[in-house]
Design an enzyme around this catalytic site. Structure first.
Site, PDB file in Angstrom:
ATOM      1  N   ASN A   1       0.894  -1.015   0.060  1.00 23.53           N
ATOM      2  CA  ASN A   1       0.043   0.165   0.072  1.00 23.53           C
ATOM      3  C   ASN A   1       0.793   1.265   0.051  1.00 23.53           C
ATOM      4  O   ASN A   1       1.507   1.390   0.896  1.00 23.53           O
ATOM      5  CB  ASN A   1      -0.824  -0.051   1.301  1.00 23.53           C
ATOM      6  CG  ASN A   1      -1.758   1.051   1.238  1.00 23.53           C
ATOM      7  OD1 ASN A   1      -1.304   2.184   0.913  1.00 23.53           O
ATOM      8  ND2 ASN A   1      -3.144   1.029   1.486  1.00 23.53           N
TER       9      ASN A   1
ATOM     10  N   HIS B   1       1.120   6.312   1.592  1.00 24.47           N
ATOM     11  CA  HIS B   1       1.786   7.382   2.435  1.00 24.47           C
ATOM     12  C   HIS B   1       2.853   8.100   1.696  1.00 24.47           C
ATOM     13  O   HIS B   1       3.178   8.938   2.083  1.00 24.47           O
ATOM     14  CB  HIS B   1       2.079   6.571   3.706  1.00 24.47           C
ATOM     15  CG  HIS B   1       1.057   6.403   4.557  1.00 24.47           C
ATOM     16  ND1 HIS B   1      -0.044   7.121   4.930  1.00 24.47           N
ATOM     17  CD2 HIS B   1       0.644   5.287   5.096  1.00 24.47           C
ATOM     18  CE1 HIS B   1      -0.972   6.503   5.563  1.00 24.47           C
ATOM     19  NE2 HIS B   1      -0.450   5.381   5.733  1.00 24.47           N
TER      20      HIS B   1
ATOM     21  N   HIS C   1      -5.722   3.510  -1.518  1.00 18.37           N
ATOM     22  CA  HIS C   1      -6.926   3.755  -0.731  1.00 18.37           C
ATOM     23  C   HIS C   1      -7.762   5.235  -1.350  1.00 18.37           C
ATOM     24  O   HIS C   1      -6.755   6.242  -0.938  1.00 18.37           O
ATOM     25  CB  HIS C   1      -6.997   3.861   0.655  1.00 18.37           C
ATOM     26  CG  HIS C   1      -8.460   3.892   1.414  1.00 18.37           C
ATOM     27  ND1 HIS C   1      -8.610   3.745   2.769  1.00 18.37           N
ATOM     28  CD2 HIS C   1      -9.296   4.476   0.954  1.00 18.37           C
ATOM     29  CE1 HIS C   1      -9.839   3.863   3.033  1.00 18.37           C
ATOM     30  NE2 HIS C   1     -10.387   4.283   1.914  1.00 18.37           N
TER      31      HIS C   1
ATOM     32  N   ARG D   1      -9.614   7.994  -0.794  1.00 17.24           N
ATOM     33  CA  ARG D   1     -10.632   8.224   0.393  1.00 17.24           C
ATOM     34  C   ARG D   1     -11.330   9.580  -0.190  1.00 17.24           C
ATOM     35  O   ARG D   1     -11.243  10.292  -0.769  1.00 17.24           O
ATOM     36  CB  ARG D   1      -9.729   8.924   1.464  1.00 17.24           C
ATOM     37  CG  ARG D   1      -9.132   7.648   2.246  1.00 17.24           C
ATOM     38  CD  ARG D   1      -8.697   8.106   3.767  1.00 17.24           C
ATOM     39  NE  ARG D   1      -9.383   8.078   4.508  1.00 17.24           N
ATOM     40  CZ  ARG D   1      -9.663   7.285   5.494  1.00 17.24           C
ATOM     41  NH1 ARG D   1      -8.902   6.169   5.766  1.00 17.24           N
ATOM     42  NH2 ARG D   1     -10.781   7.606   6.342  1.00 17.24           N
TER      43      ARG D   1
ATOM     44  N   ARG E   1      -7.090  12.535   0.851  1.00 12.70           N
ATOM     45  CA  ARG E   1      -5.896  13.023   1.810  1.00 12.70           C
ATOM     46  C   ARG E   1      -4.403  12.375   1.422  1.00 12.70           C
ATOM     47  O   ARG E   1      -3.408  12.819   1.685  1.00 12.70           O
ATOM     48  CB  ARG E   1      -5.970  12.666   3.334  1.00 12.70           C
ATOM     49  CG  ARG E   1      -6.037  11.228   3.638  1.00 12.70           C
ATOM     50  CD  ARG E   1      -6.326  11.113   5.104  1.00 12.70           C
ATOM     51  NE  ARG E   1      -7.652  11.309   5.669  1.00 12.70           N
ATOM     52  CZ  ARG E   1      -8.019  10.748   6.622  1.00 12.70           C
ATOM     53  NH1 ARG E   1      -7.210   9.855   7.440  1.00 12.70           N
ATOM     54  NH2 ARG E   1      -9.238  10.820   6.958  1.00 12.70           N
TER      55      ARG E   1
ATOM     56  N   GLU F   1      -8.852   0.494  -2.783  1.00 16.99           N
ATOM     57  CA  GLU F   1      -9.426   0.363  -1.710  1.00 16.99           C
ATOM     58  C   GLU F   1     -10.594   1.602  -1.634  1.00 16.99           C
ATOM     59  O   GLU F   1      -9.949   2.904  -1.808  1.00 16.99           O
ATOM     60  CB  GLU F   1      -8.995   0.247  -0.477  1.00 16.99           C
ATOM     61  CG  GLU F   1      -8.183  -0.561  -0.107  1.00 16.99           C
ATOM     62  CD  GLU F   1      -7.016  -0.552   1.104  1.00 16.99           C
ATOM     63  OE1 GLU F   1      -7.324   0.511   1.536  1.00 16.99           O
ATOM     64  OE2 GLU F   1      -6.295  -1.482   1.340  1.00 16.99           O
TER      65      GLU F   1
ATOM     66  N   THR G   1      -8.244   3.385   8.561  1.00 20.45           N
ATOM     67  CA  THR G   1      -9.573   2.642   8.404  1.00 20.45           C
ATOM     68  C   THR G   1      -9.752   1.966   9.775  1.00 20.45           C
ATOM     69  O   THR G   1      -8.940   1.077  10.281  1.00 20.45           O
ATOM     70  CB  THR G   1      -9.686   1.366   7.457  1.00 20.45           C
ATOM     71  OG1 THR G   1      -9.007   1.963   6.362  1.00 20.45           O
ATOM     72  CG2 THR G   1     -10.874   0.805   7.309  1.00 20.45           C
TER      73      THR G   1
ATOM     74  N   GLU H   1     -10.821  -9.760   3.217  1.00 23.57           N
ATOM     75  CA  GLU H   1      -9.614  -9.315   3.945  1.00 23.57           C
ATOM     76  C   GLU H   1      -9.867  -9.125   5.368  1.00 23.57           C
ATOM     77  O   GLU H   1     -10.755  -8.406   5.997  1.00 23.57           O
ATOM     78  CB  GLU H   1      -9.117  -7.926   3.312  1.00 23.57           C
ATOM     79  CG  GLU H   1      -7.883  -7.743   4.106  1.00 23.57           C
ATOM     80  CD  GLU H   1      -7.023  -6.379   3.198  1.00 23.57           C
ATOM     81  OE1 GLU H   1      -7.367  -5.810   2.316  1.00 23.57           O
ATOM     82  OE2 GLU H   1      -6.276  -5.922   4.041  1.00 23.57           O
TER      83      GLU H   1
ATOM     84  N   HIS I   1      -3.614  -4.503   7.528  1.00 21.76           N
ATOM     85  CA  HIS I   1      -3.789  -3.501   8.671  1.00 21.76           C
ATOM     86  C   HIS I   1      -2.491  -3.488   9.876  1.00 21.76           C
ATOM     87  O   HIS I   1      -2.918  -4.576  10.829  1.00 21.76           O
ATOM     88  CB  HIS I   1      -5.174  -3.195   9.144  1.00 21.76           C
ATOM     89  CG  HIS I   1      -5.361  -1.631   9.276  1.00 21.76           C
ATOM     90  ND1 HIS I   1      -4.711  -0.987  10.260  1.00 21.76           N
ATOM     91  CD2 HIS I   1      -5.954  -0.649   8.647  1.00 21.76           C
ATOM     92  CE1 HIS I   1      -5.177   0.374  10.216  1.00 21.76           C
ATOM     93  NE2 HIS I   1      -5.705   0.434   8.868  1.00 21.76           N
TER      94      HIS I   1
ATOM     95  N   GLY J   1       1.106  -1.377   4.268  1.00 20.03           N
ATOM     96  CA  GLY J   1       1.554   0.047   4.206  1.00 20.03           C
ATOM     97  C   GLY J   1       2.168   0.809   4.884  1.00 20.03           C
ATOM     98  O   GLY J   1       3.649   0.916   4.834  1.00 20.03           O
TER      99      GLY J   1
HETATM  100  N1  PXP Z   1      -5.718  -3.265   4.219  1.00 16.62           N
HETATM  101  C1  PXP Z   1      -6.716  -2.431   4.026  1.00 16.62           C
HETATM  102  C2  PXP Z   1      -8.160  -2.574   3.955  1.00 16.62           C
HETATM  103  C3  PXP Z   1      -6.550  -0.877   4.530  1.00 16.62           C
HETATM  104  O1  PXP Z   1      -7.586  -0.050   4.678  1.00 16.62           O
HETATM  105  C4  PXP Z   1      -5.150  -0.590   5.006  1.00 16.62           C
HETATM  106  C5  PXP Z   1      -4.914   0.843   5.106  1.00 16.62           C
HETATM  107  O2  PXP Z   1      -5.161   1.502   4.098  1.00 16.62           O
HETATM  108  C6  PXP Z   1      -4.157  -1.459   4.770  1.00 16.62           C
HETATM  109  C7  PXP Z   1      -4.526  -2.825   4.565  1.00 16.62           C
HETATM  110  C8  PXP Z   1      -2.890  -1.568   5.014  1.00 16.62           C
HETATM  111  O3  PXP Z   1      -2.478  -0.964   6.467  1.00 16.62           O
HETATM  112  P1  PXP Z   1      -1.056  -0.529   7.123  1.00 16.62           P
HETATM  113  O4  PXP Z   1      -0.774   0.921   6.453  1.00 16.62           O
HETATM  114  O5  PXP Z   1      -1.357  -0.184   8.603  1.00 16.62           O
HETATM  115  O6  PXP Z   1      -0.300  -1.326   6.722  1.00 16.62           O
END
Ligand code: PXP
Length: 235
Positions: free
Chosen positions: A6, A9, A42, A44, A48, A69, A100, A152, A188, A210
């Site tokens: 991901n 950032h 993602h 949003r 952002r 996403e 999220t 997921e 996540h 991510g």
């Molecule tokens: N999976 C989903 C559905 C998410 O919303 C996110 C965050 O955008 C991630 C995975 C990745 O999470 P992290 O950035 O904490 O690794």
């Protein structure tokens, strides 16, 4: 186990200065070169991090699958149909949250989710649903005949404060997803330490990561870029 990277950032840093760099596409290319199997972004509601043009640019230029996403809104579904990613990941979204914060409420959203799955399948896009490791949520899928391609499992609660009990909830959830015949992903809050435990869970086929990767990338790259700058200005 496959890895979805991901890159949101990278766009967060870019947006903080209003510059054109760092470019999320460049980050995606590096991640793919290093072995990423999917690129996840993602989009949003408040844009952002990645923006619409980033998503189109990624879809056009990367040579691996894109997972987009989005929240289950008309605006996002329209964009998804234009982008045509490999998959969309439906996530709950609150404007005020930092990230999220929980999984979907399947019981409340079932008719919307069913119609999204039907609509996306008609255009060849796979649908992933982001769900807490909660068997009751998963049972709704069976009861209400909701058939996503992927579930997921939200690992955030475990990763924020790991315990064997929370890990067991994830294991139970993945076993349930497997019984439903649905592909199981997880994501996540996963760091390298968490990944070493989570990779032992046999039914998870992909991890989406991510924040920790982009964070570690700063420390693995900072030495080299400072050295290059120092050498350049000293000569
Ligand atoms: N999976 C989903 C559905 C998410 O919303 C996110 C965050 O955008 C991630 C995975 C990745 O999470 P992290 O950035 O904490 O690794």
């Amino acid at each position: 186990m496959k890895l979805g990277v991901n890159i949101d950032h990278v766009a967060t840093i870019r947006n903080a200065r209003g510059t054109s760099y760092p470019d999320p596409l460049k980050a995606a290319e590096i991640a793919i070169d290093a072995g990423a199997d999917f690129i996840t972004v993602h989009l949003r509601e408040d844009r952002r991090h990645v923006r619409d043009e980033d998503v189109f640019n990624l879809k056009k230029n990367i040579n691996t699958e894109l997972n987009l996403e989005i929240a289950a809104t008309e605006e996002m579904l329209k964009i998804a149909k234009r982008v045509k990613p490999y998959s969309i990941g439906i996530v709950p979204e609150k404007r005020e949250e930092l990230t999220t914060e929980g999984g979907l409420d399947i019981g409340n959203m079932h008719s919307k989710l069913s119609s999204i799955i039907e609509e996306m399948h008609s255009t060849g896009i796979k649908v992933s649903l982001f769900i807490d490791p909660n068997i009751n949520q998963l049972k709704y899928l069976e009861k209400l005949e909701i058939k996503p391609d992927i579930i997921e499992i939200h690992t955030g609660d475990y990763c924020d404060n790991p315990s064997e009990e929370k890990l067991q909830l994830i294991i139970n959830a993945t076993e349930h997803v497997n019984k439903l015949g649905i592909e199981c992903h997880a994501g996540h809050g996963i760091t390298l330490t968490h990944a070493k435990r989570i990779k032992e869970i046999s039914h998870i086929s992909t991890l989406n990561i991510g924040h920790s990767l982009i964070s570690e990338a700063i420390f693995y790259g900072l030495h080299s870029v400072v050295k290059t700058m120092k050498t350049t200005i000293s000569n």
